[in-house]
Design an enzyme around this catalytic site. Structure first.
Site, PDB file in Angstrom:
ATOM      1  N   HIS A 154      -3.980   5.983   3.088  1.00  0.00           N
ATOM      2  CA  HIS A 154      -4.618   4.748   2.609  1.00  0.00           C
ATOM      3  C   HIS A 154      -4.008   3.509   3.269  1.00  0.00           C
ATOM      4  O   HIS A 154      -4.708   2.632   3.782  1.00  0.00           O
ATOM      5  CB  HIS A 154      -4.452   4.683   1.089  1.00  0.00           C
ATOM      6  CG  HIS A 154      -5.294   3.667   0.403  1.00  0.00           C
ATOM      7  ND1 HIS A 154      -4.882   2.362   0.234  1.00  0.00           N
ATOM      8  CD2 HIS A 154      -6.512   3.751  -0.178  1.00  0.00           C
ATOM      9  CE1 HIS A 154      -5.814   1.682  -0.416  1.00  0.00           C
ATOM     10  NE2 HIS A 154      -6.812   2.501  -0.693  1.00  0.00           N
ATOM     11  N   ASP A 174       0.843  -1.197   0.000  1.00  0.00           N
ATOM     12  CA  ASP A 174       0.000   0.000   0.000  1.00  0.00           C
ATOM     13  C   ASP A 174       0.883   1.255   0.000  1.00  0.00           C
ATOM     14  O   ASP A 174       1.996   1.225  -0.521  1.00  0.00           O
ATOM     15  CB  ASP A 174      -0.949  -0.043   1.205  1.00  0.00           C
ATOM     16  CG  ASP A 174      -2.305   0.556   0.905  1.00  0.00           C
ATOM     17  OD1 ASP A 174      -2.366   1.777   0.641  1.00  0.00           O
ATOM     18  OD2 ASP A 174      -3.305  -0.175   0.913  1.00  0.00           O
ATOM     19  N   SER A 217     -11.208  -0.990  -1.225  1.00  0.00           N
ATOM     20  CA  SER A 217      -9.942  -0.906  -0.487  1.00  0.00           C
ATOM     21  C   SER A 217     -10.153  -1.191   0.991  1.00  0.00           C
ATOM     22  O   SER A 217      -9.275  -1.737   1.659  1.00  0.00           O
ATOM     23  CB  SER A 217      -9.333   0.491  -0.626  1.00  0.00           C
ATOM     24  OG  SER A 217      -8.588   0.627  -1.802  1.00  0.00           O
TER      25      SER A 217
END
Length: 770
Positions: free
Chosen positions: A218, A140, A555
């Site tokens: 994220h 990520d 996600s």
């Protein structure tokens, strides 16, 4: 004039010559197949450099370098090449595929309590069965180690089998790793290159320019969702207050920073997968994927290639299915050796009430921290009524940039629609703020249940049903007014779960012989750790940046499944990746908290192309009764049926495997031992029969009987109708036949369910009737 024309022709010719003599050089990935045990990394890199030397012109030998080298789980490299050189390389006898180093996109608590309550089982089983030896690799945007979600209180020493590293940077020290974050790598193509001289560079020993630290948020969010430690009183500026934890709080995290805000390079993702397998992770979570519009086949997709070899080494790979829904054929990461995840809502909603001038209170969806109160009303107008001069009504209705007249809009609450999806809610909000509006109401059915965070700006979103009430009020009142109130969170919301509107749908555009997505998990309004926000627009006035954020996307669903898989792995250390996947899929739920069929965001019943096998239930997956093991050999047969040649498959597998079938056909893909069934073509003249092999992981001396749920006109038969197991680990096969006797054309959905009284093993199916 003639001289001018001659000069222009000369310029054009010069440009053409320049373009011909200076072809575009781009990064390409060269995939060479399975790991060769008789070659060490230095020898492999030397051979790769020799391959490059053979196709790159002598006068450009400075380009003979590797930007990435893959030598752990599989073999390959990335390099800077012209299109012609890439084509030459693709014909090399040792090369399987050469593909452009494309940028892949990021597919961007209460959710775990909801999953536990929906299972019908006591959640204290989780803590009793959990082990802290399971390692989840997250590929990520990095991690924020200071988050309380990554504290290691009470955790034992790092497992001795762990071979990973904690790479240092100016803003990231080895001490930022602990017994929770046990590994942190980062990548940049230039800094990790292995040059032609010396040929023996080890990419693992090179310090790259960058950092494992997350600058996007994220990666921190997905990591804490999968395996975050328990944090009391977690909240987002007072919303979603309560206990925050990952799906497997006792598991370890290894971060592989392969992405930035702009996306993730294919070559870097492959390197991260290669490293993570060698480091010793058990599960890999990848909330990344190609666009559904530009999907590559299985051997030209970096995630598919890396995941295949991870599976070979016993590592389960879980990926987000994409955010291009609700259209069909949009699911990505659809290889059968990947667990593909769809997104759902949970039983919590964020409501921002709209109070009309006639005292009608309407429920909207939003995250806003407005200071407006119901005691003061503001003029309510349609976007089309405050359009700028010469602006088309359609643009003002959609709050296009520059479409609103600030003098007409100032101090008013504007109502806009979303008939043009190219203008995001963020853009509409900025347009309204720029025009000095007091607030914004958006009417849109598609995203009405996915709250948008507008910070302190008054905002609310409604569907067409509530939108019609607002329009009727405006049209029936001389001076319509309204006020938008700050958000309140509502728990025990019903019905839940629902399939998220953005969640990509099946069938797969690459093959309809495998049912995708595989499973569904929470992906709407998920509270998890984040980086301190730099976006002042989302921080309420007078508040410090929150340590948590509320995000939506597949996600967010992907790490839920990764956490659940780690949880199951901790209880069943010897289970293979396919056994864990099967346990999660065959125990998934297909009903909501009202006891009715799970629905889509628009209210219709969800099918297997929407939600896969159903909403995952981690507690039920601990004891599935039966599992369907999909072996590496099954995957190799899949490649045969898909159309790849024996020679290619042998390179991929690193074995002497040969396709058994003399006439491999995509229709045979549905016969591999998968936990669900997808029949791509069924007509009245040609019934289809598939075989499944079940392994008993429950008690000994058990008998399972079958129940069939099929749409009208589709005759489904199972033989035998009873499965008897004398001991654990025993395998038994059975056949399922599908016959069209007048079914509705197109896809029909149903299930074959086995039960021994203690376990329910559900195999969902999708059959395309021609």
């Amino acid at each position: 004039m003639a001289k001018l024309i001659q000069f222009l022709i000369f310029l054009l010719a010069s440009n053409l010559c320049f373009a011909t003599s200076n072809p575009k050089i781009q990064s390409y990935v060269v995939y060479l197949g399975g790991k060769s045990n008789d070659k060490n990394p230095e020898v492999l890199q030397e051979s790769h450099l020799q391959i490059l030397s053979s196709i790159i012109p002598t006068e450009e030998q400075e380009r003979v370098s590797l930007t990435q080298s893959y030598h752990h789980a599989f073999v390959g490299f990335s390099a800077m090449l012209t299109e012609k050189e890439a084509k030459l390389l693709s014909g090399h006898e040792s090369v399987i595929s050469v593909f452009l180093d494309r940028t892949l996109e990021l597919h961007t608590t209460r959710s775990w309590d909801f999953l536990a309550s929906e299972s019908g089982l006591k959640s204290d089983r989780l803590n009793k069965r959990a082990s802290n030896d399971v390692i989840i690799g997250i590929i990520d945007t990095g991690i924020w180690p200071e988050s309380p979600s990554f504290r290691d209180d009470g955790m034992s020493e790092v497992p001795s089998r762990w071979k990973g590293v904690c790479m240092e940077a100016s803003d990231f020290k080895k001490t930022d790793c602990n017994r929770k974050i046990i590994g942190a790598r980062f990548y940049t193509n230039q800094a990790e290159s292995a040059k032609a001289s010396p040929p023996s560079n080890n990419s693992d020993s090179i310090t790259a320019v960058g950092s494992p630290r997350d600058s996007v948020g994220h990666g921190t969010h997905t990591s804490s969702t999968a395996a975050g430690s328990v944090v009391t009183d977690a909240n987002y500026y007072g919303l979603a207050q309560g206990l925050a934890k990952g799906g497997s709080p006792s598991s370890r995290i290894a971060m592989y920073k392969a992405c930035s805000l702009g996306g993730c390079a294919s070559s870097t993702i492959l390197k991260a997968i290669d490293d993570s397998v060698n480091d010793g992770v058990d599960v890999i979570s990848i909330s990344i994927g190609m666009s559904s519009i530009f999907q590559a086949d299985f051997l030209n997709d970096p995630i598919s290639v890396g995941a295949f070899h991870a599976n070979q080494r016993g590592v389960l790979v879980i990926c987000s299915g994409g955010n291009d829904g609700p259209d069909p054929f949009t699911v990505v990461n659809s290889a059968p050796w990947i667990v593909t995840v769809a997104a759902s809502s949970i039983d919590r909603s964020f409501q921002s009430d709209i109070v009309l001038g006639n005292n009608t209170i309407l429920k909207g969806s939003a995250i806003n921290f407005s200071n407006l109160t119901s005691s003061v009303q503001y003029p309510l107008v349609l976007g089309s009524d405050v359009a700028g001069k010469y602006t088309p009504v359609s643009e003002a209705s959609n709050c296009y940039p520059g479409s609103l007249d600030a003098d007409k809009t100032k101090g008013k609450i504007v109502v806009c629609v979303s008939t043009d999806p190219s203008v995001s809610r963020k853009v509409k909000t900025l347009v309204a703020q720029g025009a000095r509006a007091k607030g914004l109401i958006i009417i849109d059915d598609i995203t009405k249940n996915i709250p948008f965070d507008s910070g302190s700006f008054p905002f609310s979103q409604v569907g067409s049903d509530v939108g019609n009430q607002i329009l009727q009020y405006i049209n029936s009142t001389k001076k319509p007014t309204a006020v938008i109130l700050a958000t309140q969170d509502v728990t025990d919301f019903k019905p839940a779960p629902q399939v998220a509107s953005f969640s990509s749908r099946g069938p797969s555009g690459l093959t309809e012989g495998i049912l995708k997505p595989d499973i569904m998990a929470p992906g709407v309004s998920i509270l998890a750790a984040t980086i301190p926000s730099m976006d002042v627009g989302t921080v309420p006035a007078g508040k410090k940046p929150s340590s948590f954020a509320i995000k939506s996307g597949t996600s967010m669903a992907c790490p839920h499944v990764a956490g659940a898989a780690a949880f199951v792995k901790s209880a069943h250390r010897n289970w293979s990746p396919s056994m864990i996947r099967s346990a999660l899929m065959t125990t998934a739920l297909t009903t909501n908290n009202l006891g009715m069929a799970i629905a889509t965001n628009l209210g219709g019943n969800a099918n297997h192309h929407d939600m896969g096998a159903g909403e995952m239930s981690p507690l039920r997956a601990l004891s599935p009764g039966l599992v369907f093991e999909t072996t590496t050999e099954d995957y190799l047969h899949f490649l045969c049926y898909y159309g790849y040649k024996d020679q290619i498959i042998r390179k991929i597998s690193g074995s002497n495997f040969s396709c058994n079938s003399t006439n491999p056909s995509p229709d045979l893909i549905s016969t591999i031992n998968y936990p669900t069934i997808s029949v791509a073509r069924l007509d009245m003249r040609s019934p289809v029969t598939v075989t499944r092999s079940a392994t008993n992981v429950g008690s000994q001396n058990c008998t399972y009987t079958v129940k069939i749920d099929a749409p009208e006109g589709l005759v489904v038969k199972v033989s035998p109708e009873t499965l008897v197991f004398e001991k654990r680990g025993e395998k038994t096969s059975y056949q399922i036949s599908f016959n069209d006797t007048g079914a509705v054309k197109g896809y029909g959905f149903g299930a074959v369910t086995w039960s021994d009284g203690a376990h329910t093993v559900r195999t969902g199916f999708a059959v395309n009737v021609l």
